[in-house]
Structures are given as C-alpha cells and as structure tokens.
Write an enzyme that holds these catalytic residues in place. Structure first.
Site, PDB file in Angstrom:
ATOM      1  N   LYS A 117       0.835  -1.201   0.000  1.00 43.23           N
ATOM      2  CA  LYS A 117       0.000   0.000   0.000  1.00 43.23           C
ATOM      3  C   LYS A 117       0.875   1.258   0.000  1.00 43.23           C
ATOM      4  O   LYS A 117       0.505   2.272  -0.598  1.00 43.23           O
ATOM      5  CB  LYS A 117      -0.914   0.008   1.227  1.00 43.23           C
ATOM      6  CG  LYS A 117      -2.008  -1.065   1.220  1.00 43.23           C
ATOM      7  CD  LYS A 117      -3.010  -0.795   2.347  1.00 43.23           C
ATOM      8  CE  LYS A 117      -3.670  -2.047   2.882  1.00 43.23           C
ATOM      9  NZ  LYS A 117      -4.682  -2.646   2.044  1.00 43.23           N
ATOM     10  N   GLU A 201      -2.426   6.892   8.349  1.00 42.81           N
ATOM     11  CA  GLU A 201      -3.379   7.740   7.625  1.00 42.81           C
ATOM     12  C   GLU A 201      -4.245   8.471   8.614  1.00 42.81           C
ATOM     13  O   GLU A 201      -4.508   7.975   9.710  1.00 42.81           O
ATOM     14  CB  GLU A 201      -4.319   6.874   6.761  1.00 42.81           C
ATOM     15  CG  GLU A 201      -3.709   6.395   5.487  1.00 42.81           C
ATOM     16  CD  GLU A 201      -4.656   5.513   4.685  1.00 42.81           C
ATOM     17  OE1 GLU A 201      -5.845   5.384   5.055  1.00 42.81           O
ATOM     18  OE2 GLU A 201      -4.189   4.949   3.687  1.00 42.81           O
ATOM     19  N   HIS A 236     -14.016  -3.485   9.061  1.00 43.53           N
ATOM     20  CA  HIS A 236     -13.392  -3.116   7.792  1.00 43.53           C
ATOM     21  C   HIS A 236     -13.569  -4.177   6.710  1.00 43.53           C
ATOM     22  O   HIS A 236     -12.811  -4.234   5.758  1.00 43.53           O
ATOM     23  CB  HIS A 236     -11.899  -2.799   7.973  1.00 43.53           C
ATOM     24  CG  HIS A 236     -11.661  -1.754   9.019  1.00 43.53           C
ATOM     25  ND1 HIS A 236     -12.220  -0.504   8.954  1.00 43.53           N
ATOM     26  CD2 HIS A 236     -10.955  -1.781  10.165  1.00 43.53           C
ATOM     27  CE1 HIS A 236     -11.857   0.185  10.008  1.00 43.53           C
ATOM     28  NE2 HIS A 236     -11.095  -0.556  10.770  1.00 43.53           N
ATOM     29  N   ARG A 293      -7.162  -7.616  -9.130  1.00 46.15           N
ATOM     30  CA  ARG A 293      -7.830  -8.902  -9.343  1.00 46.15           C
ATOM     31  C   ARG A 293      -9.318  -8.652  -9.508  1.00 46.15           C
ATOM     32  O   ARG A 293      -9.770  -7.520  -9.403  1.00 46.15           O
ATOM     33  CB  ARG A 293      -7.617  -9.798  -8.115  1.00 46.15           C
ATOM     34  CG  ARG A 293      -8.047  -9.085  -6.837  1.00 46.15           C
ATOM     35  CD  ARG A 293      -8.032  -9.997  -5.637  1.00 46.15           C
ATOM     36  NE  ARG A 293      -8.029  -9.264  -4.390  1.00 46.15           N
ATOM     37  CZ  ARG A 293      -9.084  -8.784  -3.777  1.00 46.15           C
ATOM     38  NH1 ARG A 293     -10.269  -8.934  -4.318  1.00 46.15           N
ATOM     39  NH2 ARG A 293      -8.993  -8.143  -2.641  1.00 46.15           N
TER      40      ARG A 293
HETATM   41  P1  ADP Z   1     -12.923  -7.628  -1.685  1.00 44.14           P
HETATM   42  O1  ADP Z   1     -13.761  -8.240  -0.658  1.00 44.14           O
HETATM   43  O2  ADP Z   1     -13.197  -6.200  -1.899  1.00 44.14           O
HETATM   44  O3  ADP Z   1     -12.793  -8.409  -2.941  1.00 44.14           O
HETATM   45  P2  ADP Z   1     -10.890  -8.126   0.216  1.00 44.14           P
HETATM   46  O4  ADP Z   1      -9.662  -7.327   0.432  1.00 44.14           O
HETATM   47  O5  ADP Z   1     -11.902  -8.125   1.285  1.00 44.14           O
HETATM   48  O6  ADP Z   1     -11.478  -7.579  -1.124  1.00 44.14           O
HETATM   49  O7  ADP Z   1     -10.442  -9.621  -0.096  1.00 44.14           O
HETATM   50  C1  ADP Z   1     -11.175 -10.562  -0.849  1.00 44.14           C
HETATM   51  C2  ADP Z   1     -10.805 -11.939  -0.405  1.00 44.14           C
HETATM   52  O8  ADP Z   1      -9.437 -12.169  -0.579  1.00 44.14           O
HETATM   53  C3  ADP Z   1     -11.136 -12.124   1.036  1.00 44.14           C
HETATM   54  O9  ADP Z   1     -12.044 -13.187   1.144  1.00 44.14           O
HETATM   55  C4  ADP Z   1      -9.835 -12.428   1.721  1.00 44.14           C
HETATM   56  O10 ADP Z   1      -9.953 -13.664   2.399  1.00 44.14           O
HETATM   57  C5  ADP Z   1      -8.860 -12.597   0.612  1.00 44.14           C
HETATM   58  N1  ADP Z   1      -7.666 -11.781   0.859  1.00 44.14           N
HETATM   59  C6  ADP Z   1      -7.438 -10.523   0.464  1.00 44.14           C
HETATM   60  N2  ADP Z   1      -6.223 -10.116   0.799  1.00 44.14           N
HETATM   61  C7  ADP Z   1      -5.642 -11.132   1.438  1.00 44.14           C
HETATM   62  C8  ADP Z   1      -4.365 -11.324   2.035  1.00 44.14           C
HETATM   63  N3  ADP Z   1      -3.440 -10.396   2.020  1.00 44.14           N
HETATM   64  N4  ADP Z   1      -4.118 -12.509   2.622  1.00 44.14           N
HETATM   65  C9  ADP Z   1      -5.053 -13.470   2.629  1.00 44.14           C
HETATM   66  N5  ADP Z   1      -6.267 -13.348   2.064  1.00 44.14           N
HETATM   67  C10 ADP Z   1      -6.568 -12.204   1.481  1.00 44.14           C
HETATM   68  P1  ADP Z   2      -7.829  -3.845   2.925  1.00 38.22           P
HETATM   69  O1  ADP Z   2      -6.612  -4.170   2.121  1.00 38.22           O
HETATM   70  O2  ADP Z   2      -7.898  -4.601   4.169  1.00 38.22           O
HETATM   71  O3  ADP Z   2      -9.058  -3.875   2.070  1.00 38.22           O
HETATM   72  P2  ADP Z   2      -8.118  -0.922   2.876  1.00 38.22           P
HETATM   73  O4  ADP Z   2      -6.999   0.044   2.890  1.00 38.22           O
HETATM   74  O5  ADP Z   2      -8.828  -1.103   1.589  1.00 38.22           O
HETATM   75  O6  ADP Z   2      -7.583  -2.323   3.402  1.00 38.22           O
HETATM   76  O7  ADP Z   2      -9.156  -0.493   3.995  1.00 38.22           O
HETATM   77  C1  ADP Z   2     -10.218  -1.338   4.372  1.00 38.22           C
HETATM   78  C2  ADP Z   2     -11.331  -0.515   5.027  1.00 38.22           C
HETATM   79  O8  ADP Z   2     -10.865   0.201   6.169  1.00 38.22           O
HETATM   80  C3  ADP Z   2     -11.948   0.557   4.151  1.00 38.22           C
HETATM   81  O9  ADP Z   2     -12.940   0.043   3.311  1.00 38.22           O
HETATM   82  C4  ADP Z   2     -12.488   1.539   5.170  1.00 38.22           C
HETATM   83  O10 ADP Z   2     -13.707   1.105   5.705  1.00 38.22           O
HETATM   84  C5  ADP Z   2     -11.476   1.480   6.277  1.00 38.22           C
HETATM   85  N1  ADP Z   2     -10.475   2.539   6.123  1.00 38.22           N
HETATM   86  C6  ADP Z   2      -9.309   2.443   5.449  1.00 38.22           C
HETATM   87  N2  ADP Z   2      -8.625   3.604   5.491  1.00 38.22           N
HETATM   88  C7  ADP Z   2      -9.363   4.464   6.230  1.00 38.22           C
HETATM   89  C8  ADP Z   2      -9.182   5.816   6.672  1.00 38.22           C
HETATM   90  N3  ADP Z   2      -8.090   6.516   6.366  1.00 38.22           N
HETATM   91  N4  ADP Z   2     -10.171   6.387   7.419  1.00 38.22           N
HETATM   92  C9  ADP Z   2     -11.263   5.685   7.757  1.00 38.22           C
HETATM   93  N5  ADP Z   2     -11.483   4.407   7.387  1.00 38.22           N
HETATM   94  C10 ADP Z   2     -10.548   3.791   6.632  1.00 38.22           C
END
Ligand code: ADP
Ligand code: ADP
Ligand code: MG
Length: 669
Positions: A117, A201, A236, A293
């Site tokens: 990130k 952040e 989250h 993806r």
């Molecule tokens: P979204 O739900 O928006 O597609 P997520 O970040 O929630 O994106 O991840 C989707 C799926 O991928 C989740 O079910 C999670 O289990 C898996 N996943 C995402 N990032 C990782 C990670 N770094 N390690 C293991 N599993 C992950």
């Molecule tokens: P992940 O890889 O786990 O999906 P993200 O960076 O996409 O991580 O953040 C996941 C969630 O956390 C976001 O959808 C939001 O709800 C919350 N979040 C992330 N960054 C912030 C922020 N700066 N302020 C408030 N909520 C946040």
C-alpha cells in the site's frame, strides 16, 4: 492466442462462477481441489478436477508450483486465480509467464506495484490522484512514525502496508495510545504477512468506501465500469455492496473514474482491477489501495452494466482488445450484493463450521453465487462465506425490496449464519434512505442486533409439530415392517385409549429451556405453550416444508431437523430459531461425565501458541493457549490455580468450534 482450456486455481463460489462463464464460452475447465474439497461443488462444476494436496491452503491452494504442474499436465492454456489465494502473488504470475501459460490477471509488475500500500501510494501520488493525508514513506522507527501521527492529527489509522481483507489495521484515538498500538500492529503484521512496513493515515469519520471497477487491455485502452459503494462494513470487511453509489452525481462519477483510470495507467495495468477510494462527508475522495484482481463484489457491476467481467478477463488475457469503449458503457438500474456467512451475530460474529442441513434459495428474482449445496460442510480451513445474493432492480428501492424478499425466502439451517442480520440491514430505514457510511453497522447496532429474546410460541409450536411428524413417520415405518399396518399400537396420530393422552417435549432455546405439552385430540393437538393453549394440526410435511394450522390459522413454515436440532424457519420475515430437543438419556450421560474443567475452542481457529505442557501447573489467570480466529488472537487462561491434566493440540493445529483443547484440574483447597 485463444484460451481453450482454463485451470481455475481457486475454490468455492468464485471457482464455480468462473467455471460457469468458461463453459458458456465453450472453454474446457480444470478444477483443482484440496483433500477437504474432493466432493465440493466447484469440482463438480468443471470438466476435470485434479487433487493438489492437504486441506490447509498453504498445502494446496497456495501451492503455486503444484498448480502450475497440474496446468502443464492437463494442457491448460491459462490459469484464472479468482480472488484471495494466488491472485495477487507476483511470483506466481511470473512463473506462469515463464511456463508459457496465461495468468488471467495483470502483469506481475502491476501486482508488485500495488502489493504494498505504501509503494502504491508513492506511485499514485505521481499520477496526481488524491491521497488521504498521511505518511507512506520507508522510514519506520517508532518515534518517527509517532511524530508523523502527531503531525497528521488524531484519530489516525495504522495500516499494514502488506495487509488485506481488513486485516492489520489499528485505529488510534489519542497520542498516549500510539506506541502500544504500533507495537501490536507490527506483531500481527509479522505473524500474518511477514512484513512489518506500516503506513499512517488520517482516520476519516463517517466516510464512505466507494471503489471504481476499471478494465484495461494490452493495447493501451482503459475504461471505468463505474463505481460500487461498499460502505456497509464490519471490522473493515464488506457486508453489503451496491452499484451505483447512492447520491453519486454524474460529474463526480466522471472525476473518480478518470482518477482510477489514471492510477491504472500509471502502472501500465492490464485486466480487471479495482481502485478503492475513501470518501469524506463532503464528497472529496482519496485513493486507498488498488486490488489487482477480480473483486468479491464484481457481480453488482455485472448487474448494472449487463456485462460478464470474467468473459472480459478472458478476452483481455488472450490479448484481444476490450469489447467496448467508454462511450458504449452505461448504467442500467441498481444492484445489491449481500454476503451470506457462516457466523453467529449473537456471539460477536464468530465463524461457524458444520454441515448445512438445509440450503434453499428462491428460484427467481435473485442471482446466487455459491460454492456449496445442501448437505455440504463449512470447514475450518477456508473463508466461511456460504453464498452471495445479488439482486437487480429498475431503481434502488426496487432492488432493495428484492434483496429483502430474497433474504427472507432463503432457507438455511444447520449452523448459525448472518442471514437475519442481513435481512435487518436490508429493511433498515436509514439504509433504505441511502445514508451509508463505514460506521453504519456500529451506529445502528441496536436495531440490527436486537438483544436475545425467548423463542416465540409459534417457534415452539412448529418444532413440536415437526417432532410429531417424525414420530408419525417412524410409527408408520415400523407398522409397515411389523406386517400389521392397522395395529393401533403403531399409531401416534391421536388414537389413544385414554382421552387425555399427552406428551411433553423439552427444548433448549439458547441458554433457556422451554416445555411444550401436546394433548392428542381426534383431529390434531392442543399445545400448551408459554403464552397459553392453542389447537394445532399438521396437514403436510414435505422435506421440512410444513402446512399447519395454529389456532385455526392455516400457514406454511419450514422446520429442518438435524439430529436433535429443530431449525424453525417461520418465513414471512419472522426470525429463524434453533430449538434443540432435550433428550433425557443423552443429558444424563453428559451430566455423568466427570469433574475437571474442559476447555473448548470458543470458535473455529488455529492454535498459534501453546504456553504450557501437559502436567504443568498454572496460576489463576496464566495464559495457557493462544488461538487465532476471526483475524484476532484469543488467549485461554487458567480459571484458578491448578494443573493441566491433558493437552490435546499443538502449535499450528486447526481446531473446530467446541473441540476440547485441554483438561484443567483446579488445585484442591
Ligand atoms: P474484496 O472483498 O473487496 O474483494 P478483500 O480485500 O476483502 O477484497 O479480499 C477478498 C478476499 O481475498 C477475502 O475473502 C480475503 O480472504 C482474501 N484476501 C485478500 N487479501 C488477502 C491477504 N493479504 N491474505 C489473505 N487473504 C486475502
Ligand atoms: P484492505 O486491504 O484490508 O481492504 P483498505 O486500505 O482497503 O484495506 O481499507 C479497508 C477498510 O478500512 C476501508 O474500506 C475503510 O472502511 C477502512 N479505512 C481504510 N482507510 C481508512 C481511513 N483513512 N479512514 C477511515 N477508514 C478507513
Ligand atoms: Mg481494500
């Protein structure tokens, strides 16, 4: 090059969903499966299926080498990684390219660029895409990061640069907590991602999560397939997603789409990708991360655009240009997706494992993406998602109404799920008003998670009638076997020598016990229920779907029997209920089981640390075992001074909910 044979390097709903498109396009499909998945739906959905190892993902679905070997032997032209597992693994993408097999995803360089990130933000900044105020540099000493947090202003969010799936994030409310939270975030990061780079952040209040689906080809074209609003989250993690975003203006949509396309172009992106933005109360948007993806929630985009994103992925992977240009794309109506999970909302959403005694979806008005069938098991090894329900309507109100109807018509039993919670969300007036933000669930918790109430009389009556239906069937079976079907001794439907014959049933209802007494009558029963006595009749019972009369009212309901559990699904939007018949014989046996405290796993998970040995003494409060579940650590401590008499698991073992971890003998005295 065209793709004739596709290996699907995933499992569950996404593997089934990819297979559906591939088969429609006439592509031969190869499934891979772990030992736990030999009989799973994704295996049955493909033309061929190859075993790749033991149940834990690291021994099967994460074994890129084994999967690539299968791909070669099965003659696959391409590998689709789905989401999770190997989908964002740059080394795997490279290995595919080296082996001459198409990786259905972006080039390894793009995965690498967005994998961290922090590094992603450094790149995106150059493309003039707005970022959340914060620090995403390489300097990592604790004192420096704390100064950055002070500069940004509290509350701040500490994020693991390698994190994903809502994991590895800590909100810090005030400076005094920063050091401890940073240390804890680093420990968790080291354990789950093997990388301790953190970014800081500004933590936005009441923000929305709005993401843009982009698609790029290898000819320099890149389009936006518009936004999805994924603000409704728990820890989250997304719960309900929708498209388009409520209140989105055409101008803002274009601005966000342009920013997302600029971000993709900055890394020479190819394929399907999602640029996630966090949006503040004023509507300003900031880049959070890019997922390189297919996303779990991609079906809402498919619903409003009428496109099949997997089909687009396959075209792009085969080197073809995007099927449509930006000006050909438009939004039709509104769509929602709800994620149905095996988890118990009444116990802080602990994941559940076990057999799906029933899993029945409505036949129309909803798209179901699932990887399981009735009778399948949700195991401890993988994500507890059961299905996604996707609905489409002409407008938001119609789509939302369809979502409620679909949730209420779904019949699921055997383990606790979030279906009632999802239905409550879909019916919530603030959600209907489109007033969504990432704190929505927390803010409306009282409405969405009402305190436990005793089972209603209707639940008890239905369970009692289901019990009688089973008894009647058993009696009929034994009568048929005994060769005298008309013998009165084999009847349980009201014929009794004594006019006031009755039968009492005891049910466990959560923590409580309830008694229903059935009085046999010529044409049915009278049921004594907590709220009074009512006449009742059982008119039909087909696979758990019953027609009954209760107090003169004819109605339908479903009661799924799973051993001693009666899962009562009254329908018509009424809450579901598990009532467990108390079997006096089994209960006596359980009571007789000896003293000595048993420690059972409070939820399915993994043992991450064993701090004692069998025979060791532990003082009251001493940590004995640390489990990881729900992405958090849980410590099991000694309840009193005493001795660990037996120890059943070791570090790294996976445990089912309810598994006995150890036996503890309290010291006498
Ligand atoms: P979204 O739900 O928006 O597609 P997520 O970040 O929630 O994106 O991840 C989707 C799926 O991928 C989740 O079910 C999670 O289990 C898996 N996943 C995402 N990032 C990782 C990670 N770094 N390690 C293991 N599993 C992950
Ligand atoms: P992940 O890889 O786990 O999906 P993200 O960076 O996409 O991580 O953040 C996941 C969630 O956390 C976001 O959808 C939001 O709800 C919350 N979040 C992330 N960054 C912030 C922020 N700066 N302020 C408030 N909520 C946040
Ligand atoms: Mg994210």
């Amino acid at each position: 090059m065209t793709i004739r044979t596709l290996l699907i390097a995933n499992r569950g709903e996404i593997a089934c969903r990819i297979a559906r498109t591939a088969r429609r396009l006439g592509i031969r499909t190869i499934a891979v499966y772990s030992e736990a998945d030999a009989d799973s739906l994704h295996v049955a959905s493909c033309d061929e299926a190859w075993p790749i190892g033991a149940a834990p993902a690291r021994d099967s679905y994460l074994r890129g080498d084994v999967i690539l070997d299968v791909a070669k032997r099965a003659g696959a032209d391409a590998i689709h990684p789905g989401y999770g597992f190997l989908s964002e693994n740059a080394a795997f993408a490279k290995a595919c390219a080296k082996a001459g097999i198409i990786f259905v995803g972006p080039p390894a360089s793009a995965i690498e660029a967005m994998g961290s990130k922090s590094a992603a933000k450094q790149l995106i900044e150059k493309a003039r895409v707005p970022l959340v105020p914060g620090y995403h540099g390489d300097k990592q000493d604790a004192a420096f990061l704390e100064r950055q947090a002070n500069r940004i202003g509290y509350p701040v969010l500490i994020k693991d640069s390698a994190g994903g799936g809502g994991k590895g994030m800590k909100v810090v409310e005030q400076p005094a907590d920063f050091a401890a939270q940073l240390a804890s975030a680093k420990r968790e990061a080291a354990a789950s991602f093997g990388d301790e780079q953190m970014l800081i952040e500004k933590y936005l209040i009441r923000p929305r999560h709005i993401e843009i689906q982009i698609f790029a080809d290898s000819h320099g074209n890149c389009v936006s397939l518009f936004e999805r609003d994924c603000s409704v989250q728990r820890r989250h993690q997304k719960v309900i997603e929708e498209a388009p975003a409520p209140g989105m203006t055409e101008a803002r949509r274009r601005e966000m789409g342009d920013a997302a396309v600029a971000a993709a172009k900055a890394i020479s992106y190819v394929g399907a990708g999602t640029v996630e933005f966090i949006v503040d109360a004023g509507g300003d948007f900031f880049f959070m991360e890019m997922n390189t993806r297919l996303q779990v929630e991609h079906p809402v985009t498919e619903a409003i655009t009428g496109l099949d994103l997997v089909e687009w992925q396959l075209h792009v992977a085969a080197g073809e240009p995007l099927p449509l240009a930006q000006q050909d794309l438009g939004i039709n109506g509104h769509a929602f997706e709800a994620r149905l999970y095996a988890e118990d909302p009444s116990r802080d959403f602990v994941p559940q494992t076990g057999r799906l005694a029933a899993l029945r979806f409505p036949d129309a008005g909803v798209r179901i993406d699932t990887g399981v069938r009735e009778g399948d098991t949700v195991s401890v090894h993988y994500d507890p998602m059961i299905a996604k329900l996707i609905v489409h309507g002409a407008d938001r109100a119609q789509a939302l109404d369809r979502l409620s109807l679909a949730l209420e018509a779904t019949k699921i039993a055997g383990l606790a799920t979030n279906i009632g919670f999802l239905a409550a969300l879909a019916r919530h007036p603030a959600f209907a008003a489109g007033d969504v933000h990432t704190g929505f669930i927390g803010e409306h918790e009282a409405d969405l998670l009402p305190p436990a109430r005793p089972a209603e009389d209707t639940h008890l009556a239905l369970a009692a009638l289901a019990f009688m239906a089973d008894r009647k069937r058993q009696a009929e079976d034994s009568a048929a076997r005994s060769g005298d079907p008309s013998s009165p001794w084999n009847r349980v439907d009201g014929w009794r020598l004594n006019d006031d014959a009755h039968h009492s049933l005891r049910f466990r209802d959560g923590e409580d016990e309830r008694v229903v007494t059935l009085h046999f009558r010529r044409n049915g029963f009278v049921l004594d229920l907590p709220g009074g006595s009512v006449p009742a009749q059982l008119l039909a019972d087909e696979n758990g779907d019953m027609i009954v009369t209760l107090d003169g009212v004819r109605r339908t309901a479903t009661v799924i029997r799973d051993g001693l559990d009666y899962w009562v699904l009254p329908g018509a939007g009424q809450p579901n209920r598990r009532l467990s018949l108390i079997d006096p014989v089994l209960e006596a046996e359980a009571m007789a089981e000896g003293a000595g405290a048993r420690f059972t796993a409070p939820m399915p998970g993994k043992i991450v640390q064993v701090l004692i040995t069998a025979g060791a003494k532990g003082a009251k409060g001493a940590a004995l075992i640390v489990m990881e579940a729900m992405k958090m650590e849980h410590t099991i401590a000694a309840p009193a001074d005493g001795t660990v008499a037996e120890l059943h698991y070791g570090t790294g073992d996976l445990v089912e909910e309810g598994a006995e971890l150890l036996r503890f003998e309290a010291a006498k005295g």
